[in-house]
Design an enzyme around this catalytic site. Structure first.
Site, short mmCIF file in Angstrom:
data_model
loop_
_atom_site.label_atom_id
_atom_site.label_comp_id
_atom_site.label_asym_id
_atom_site.label_seq_id
_atom_site.Cartn_x
_atom_site.Cartn_y
_atom_site.Cartn_z
N HIS A 132 -24.63 21.62 93.64
CA HIS A 132 -24.32 21.87 95.06
C HIS A 132 -25.11 23.04 95.61
O HIS A 132 -24.58 23.86 96.36
CB HIS A 132 -22.82 22.09 95.24
CG HIS A 132 -22.01 20.88 94.85
ND1 HIS A 132 -21.97 19.75 95.63
CD2 HIS A 132 -21.29 20.62 93.74
CE1 HIS A 132 -21.22 18.83 95.03
NE2 HIS A 132 -20.79 19.33 93.88
N LYS A 156 -18.58 53.19 81.10
CA LYS A 156 -17.60 52.42 80.34
C LYS A 156 -16.39 52.04 81.17
O LYS A 156 -15.87 50.94 81.04
CB LYS A 156 -17.14 53.23 79.12
CG LYS A 156 -16.14 52.48 78.24
CD LYS A 156 -16.71 51.21 77.68
CE LYS A 156 -15.72 50.43 76.86
NZ LYS A 156 -16.20 49.08 76.53
C1 AGP Z 1 -17.62 44.81 80.61
O1 AGP Z 1 -18.59 44.66 79.59
C2 AGP Z 1 -18.01 45.87 81.59
N1 AGP Z 1 -18.27 47.09 80.95
C3 AGP Z 1 -17.08 45.96 82.77
O2 AGP Z 1 -17.19 44.75 83.48
C4 AGP Z 1 -15.59 46.19 82.45
O3 AGP Z 1 -15.04 45.03 81.88
C5 AGP Z 1 -14.86 46.48 83.77
O4 AGP Z 1 -15.42 47.64 84.34
C6 AGP Z 1 -13.35 46.66 83.59
O5 AGP Z 1 -13.11 47.75 82.74
P1 AGP Z 1 -11.62 47.95 82.16
O6 AGP Z 1 -11.33 46.75 81.30
O7 AGP Z 1 -11.68 49.24 81.39
O8 AGP Z 1 -10.68 48.02 83.33
#
Ligand code: AGP
Length: 608
Positions: free
Chosen positions: A506, A603
């Site tokens: 699509h 992180k």
């Molecule tokens: C995942 O590899 C990323 N680093 C990022 O998407 C992460 O999952 C997202 O920022 C959420 O983080 P959290 O699980 O600590 O809330």
């Protein structure tokens, strides 16, 4: 997010601060800095870029101060430059501050301080903190607790602060709202950090600072205060984590180590909930009666946590026949969500500090909806805010790209779905036992895949120069390609897109050209033919096809196939994601990227 460390004791602070910062570099690595007390005030040394640059600057400096604070930055306000690096200070170093979070009304405060004669050298909100506290110090006759209290009442936003005052030689002050801060306690020395890995080698006895709390920390005492400046008592927590969790243990990168830790992380999470073929949620506080009354589930999260939610939607709906909605936390918090009666809000977060997820949670709580957190970091903000918390026992996850925490979240969700289905009489005891058995088999099946890591490495080397990767899947396979796509783009910087297999035609299929890589995930034999035909549509337009298939599915059209062990299709994402993770890792390594600290990322994103 940023990383904060502090030390006060009887040893030179320099190496202790640098060691702590190296354990927090995953929280931010645009720039770094330390402030170490000397006989006249402070040595403040900062550097742009990776922590290594700061270490090189400090290498030849004889700094013997036994009290100091340090910071690794993920830039929010102002470019990642040395000027904008922390620590920041008031005009004559009266007040020196490191900060994790965002002060939302800093500009208005900055303008006010200018009228009082303050000047500014940086674009940061943190410099405003230092000068505002300095201003209140003068207003409160040099009373640090009253000055910090006034600061907390004046600002809006989030902060974890470590503060030193020039005239208060043997003290470090801390304050917190919405950004994590822990205080590690030892004999005649105390430690401050944003997260446990920074102090694990020194102590496992910590205090978690709560919102709107302050503390005065000296070599052998820590006194806590509430926002009114009244002393409060706090409970000491003994951390259950071991030091090896925060080391690479022979792996070249944390990401590969954590991919290999998935069987153990999943096993620990299962064992914390399953006893004698039954699921016990007692540790979360959730009762069977509570679950039996749930009629709707709303899942929020960001990034990979959101992708777990998409997978769990299929699992909850299939097993418990319950309405499930999933949304990005960053969207949920602003769209005036309609939460139906008897809704359980589930917020998924590895760090428990993601600002959007925390804000989405608060939005749900405003609507008086019971909330459950599936969280990996004990004592994190989300874990403390929810009504019920289900901890994933994945251990500390250092690599910015989540792997073991994602997998542990999936399994925690599967078990919750099985329990929910049982409490709502949607499955009988025999089915429950079969489903639990399927889940218990996941770690061993992942181990089988991990043993074939080199095959995936070889496969990855064929695609290291592709410009675009399209990942497609149907039903629950769509959920896993969302995560596979994020992993690949996140660490390899190759542009990837995930699509429902039926959706590619699509519009997006117009992007398919010679040598585009199309990855298909197929774990459900009943849907296999349909996805293969979608893949064939791309092959006829020049695409190269890679299939990630469960063992029961045969392909005649893929140029490359990687099979994972057969499993209940409901739980297949736990297996199919593993070769995608490994492929992401090797694409990143082959491209010479910083695997554990990819550009522009941190992180946990503790800012909006
Ligand atoms: C995942 O590899 C990323 N680093 C990022 O998407 C992460 O999952 C997202 O920022 C959420 O983080 P959290 O699980 O600590 O809330």
């Amino acid at each position: 997010m940023c990383g904060i460390v502090g030390y006060i004791g009887n040893k030179p602070a320099k190496d202790i601060l640098l060691n702590g910062l190296s354990k927090l570099e995953y929280r931010g690595y645009d720039s770094a800095g330390v402030a170490i007390r000397n006989e006249n005030g402070f040595d403040i040394i900062k550097s742009k870029g990776k922590l290594e640059n700061l270490k090189n600057k400090l290498k030849d400096k004889n700094l013997f101060g036994t009290c100091g604070i340090g910071h690794t930055r993920w830039a929010t306000h102002g470019e990642p430059t040395e000027f904008n690096a922390h620590p920041h200070n008031s005009y004559n170093e009266n007040v020196v501050v490191v900060h994790n979070g965002i002060i939302e009304n800093y500009l208005e405060i900055k303008e006010k301080l200018v009228t009082y004669g303050y000047t500014f050298y940086s674009q940061t909100d943190t410099e405003v903190i230092a000068k505002l506290i300095d201003f209140y110090l003068n207003e409160t006759n040099q009373n640090p607790i009253q000055a910090i209290s006034k600061f907390m009442l004046r600002v809006t936003g989030s902060y974890a602060l470590a503060i030193m005052f020039k005239n208060l030689k043997d003290e470090i002050y801390v304050a917190r709202k919405d950004s994590p801060l822990i205080i590690g306690i030892c004999n005649n020395e105390n430690f401050i950090a944003s997260d446990v890995p920074a102090i694990l080698r020194y102590t496992k006895d910590v205090y978690y600072l709560d919102n709107y709390q302050m503390a005065k920390i000296s070599t052998n005492s820590t006194i806590f205060y509430n926002i009114d400046g009244m002393e409060v008592k706090k409970k000491l927590t003994h951390i259950q984590m071991d030091l090896s969790s925060a080391e690479k243990n022979g792996f070249e990168h944390f990401m590969l180590k954590e991919i290999h830790e998935q069987p153990e992380a999943i096993e620990k999470t299962i064992k914390s909930l399953v006893k004698n073929e039954d699921i016990f949620l007692d540790r979360t506080g959730i009762t069977n009666d509570f679950l039996s009354k749930i009629e709707n589930i709303f899942i929020i999260g960001c990034g990979s946590a959101y992708h777990v939610g998409i997978t769990l939607k299929y699992v909850f709906e299939k097993l418990a026949n319950i309405n499930v909605q999933v949304d990005f936390a960053s969207e949920f918090r602003y769209r005036n969500p309609v939460l139906l009666k008897n809704t359980l809000l589930i917020v998924i977060s590895q760090s428990g500090e993601t600002a959007d997820s925390l804000a989405g949670l608060k939005e749900a709580k405003k609507q008086k909806v019971p909330t459950l957190g599936i969280v990996n970091v004990v004592g994190s903000s989300i874990a403390r805010e929810v009504d019920y918390v289900l901890y994933t026992l994945a251990g500390p996850e250092i690599s910015v790209a989540t792997t073991k925490a994602y997998s542990a979240q999936l399994v925690a969700g599967y078990l919750l779905a099985i329990k929910l289905a049982e409490c709502k009489n949607k499955i009988n005891q025999i089915t429950r036992k079969e489903l639990i058995k399927d889940v218990i088999e996941i770690p061993d099946k992942i181990s089988v895949i991990l043993k074939r890591q080199n095959e995936i490495q070889m496969l990855s080397s064929k695609f290291v120069n592709v410009k675009n990767i399209f990942l497609i899947g149907r039903n629950i396979d769509y959920a896993v390609v969302l995560e596979g796509s994020l992993k690949m783009k996140e660490v390899s910087y190759i542009h990837t897109e995930a699509y429902p297999a039926g959706e590619l035609k699509h519009g997006t299929i117009s992007l398919i050209e010679n040598n585009s890589l199309v990855i298909g995930s197929i774990s459900n034999i009943n849907l296999a033919e349909k996805t293969f035909s979608n893949m064939l549509e791309t092959k006829s337009r020049g695409a190269i096809l890679l299939g990630f298939l469960t063992k029961d599915i045969r392909s005649t059209i893929c140029d490359y196939v990687f099979e994972v062990p057969q499993i209940n299709p409901l739980f297949a994402n736990s297996l199919v994601i593993v070769p995608m993770q490994i492929m992401s890792y090797y694409l990143s390594v082959l491209k010479g990227n910083d695997v554990d600290k990819p550009r522009n990322l941190a992180k946990s994103v503790t800012v909006e």
